[in-house]
Design a protein around this motif. Sequence first.
Motif, short mmCIF file in Angstrom:
data_model
loop_
_atom_site.label_atom_id
_atom_site.label_comp_id
_atom_site.label_asym_id
_atom_site.label_seq_id
_atom_site.Cartn_x
_atom_site.Cartn_y
_atom_site.Cartn_z
N UNK A 193 61.71 23.59 88.19
CA UNK A 193 61.98 22.15 88.25
C UNK A 193 63.21 21.74 87.46
N UNK A 194 63.74 22.60 86.62
CA UNK A 194 64.89 22.22 85.78
C UNK A 194 66.12 21.79 86.57
N UNK A 195 66.55 22.51 87.61
CA UNK A 195 67.75 22.05 88.33
C UNK A 195 67.62 20.65 88.92
N UNK A 196 66.45 20.31 89.43
CA UNK A 196 66.31 18.99 90.04
C UNK A 196 66.31 17.89 88.99
N UNK A 197 65.80 18.16 87.80
CA UNK A 197 65.83 17.12 86.76
C UNK A 197 67.25 16.89 86.28
N UNK A 198 68.07 17.93 86.23
CA UNK A 198 69.46 17.74 85.82
C UNK A 198 70.19 16.85 86.82
N UNK A 199 69.90 17.03 88.10
CA UNK A 199 70.54 16.20 89.11
C UNK A 199 70.11 14.75 88.99
N UNK A 200 68.82 14.53 88.77
CA UNK A 200 68.32 13.16 88.65
C UNK A 200 68.88 12.45 87.43
N UNK A 201 68.97 13.14 86.31
CA UNK A 201 69.49 12.50 85.10
C UNK A 201 71.00 12.32 85.15
N UNK A 202 71.67 13.02 86.05
CA UNK A 202 73.13 12.91 86.14
C UNK A 202 73.58 11.75 87.02
N UNK A 203 72.68 11.16 87.82
CA UNK A 203 73.08 10.07 88.72
C UNK A 203 73.78 8.92 88.01
N UNK A 204 73.30 8.42 86.89
CA UNK A 204 74.03 7.31 86.24
C UNK A 204 75.45 7.67 85.84
N UNK A 205 75.68 8.92 85.45
CA UNK A 205 77.02 9.34 85.05
C UNK A 205 77.91 9.61 86.26
N UNK A 206 77.32 10.06 87.35
CA UNK A 206 78.10 10.30 88.56
C UNK A 206 78.54 8.99 89.20
N UNK A 207 77.84 7.90 88.89
CA UNK A 207 78.13 6.62 89.51
C UNK A 207 78.82 5.64 88.56
N UNK A 208 79.58 6.15 87.59
CA UNK A 208 80.31 5.26 86.69
C UNK A 208 81.34 4.47 87.48
N UNK A 209 81.36 3.18 87.25
CA UNK A 209 82.27 2.31 88.01
C UNK A 209 83.61 2.17 87.28
N UNK A 210 84.71 2.23 88.02
CA UNK A 210 86.03 2.01 87.41
C UNK A 210 86.30 0.52 87.21
N UNK A 211 87.37 0.22 86.49
CA UNK A 211 87.79 -1.17 86.31
C UNK A 211 88.77 -1.53 87.42
N UNK A 212 88.72 -2.77 87.84
CA UNK A 212 89.60 -3.26 88.90
C UNK A 212 90.55 -4.30 88.32
#
Length: 114
Positions: free
Chosen positions: A25-44
């Motif tokens: 189960x470790x690989x799937x938890x890393x993916x789930x916890x990484x979603x907020x960091x993968x979706x960092x929004x840039x400044x416009x």
Amino acid sequence: EDELIKTGGTGRYQMILLALANLMWSPSTFLLTAFPYMELKPKFHCLKDDQWTTCTEQEACKSPHYTVDTDGIHSIITQFHLYCDKRIILGLLGSAYFIGAILGLFVFSRISDE
């Protein structure tokens, strides 16, 4: 707990199974916890009255002249330009993960039973 004690308690075999289950189960938890960091929004930044000002994503998408400040932000949004008209794709990423998990549940549970 009484039944576990009757069968010999927790031994080496149970600990090995627990370790293997955690490894699975470790690989799937890393993916789930990484979603907020993968979706960092840039400044416009939008051009208003011949001056660049910080604006929201919605304002930038409506403006004919805008820039995206990716200053140190490396995420899925900045890498694939998932803003404005491509914003819906970002929601599909999370959905695709869970659809894959559900399909895997049905497929691999059948395989393991055979």
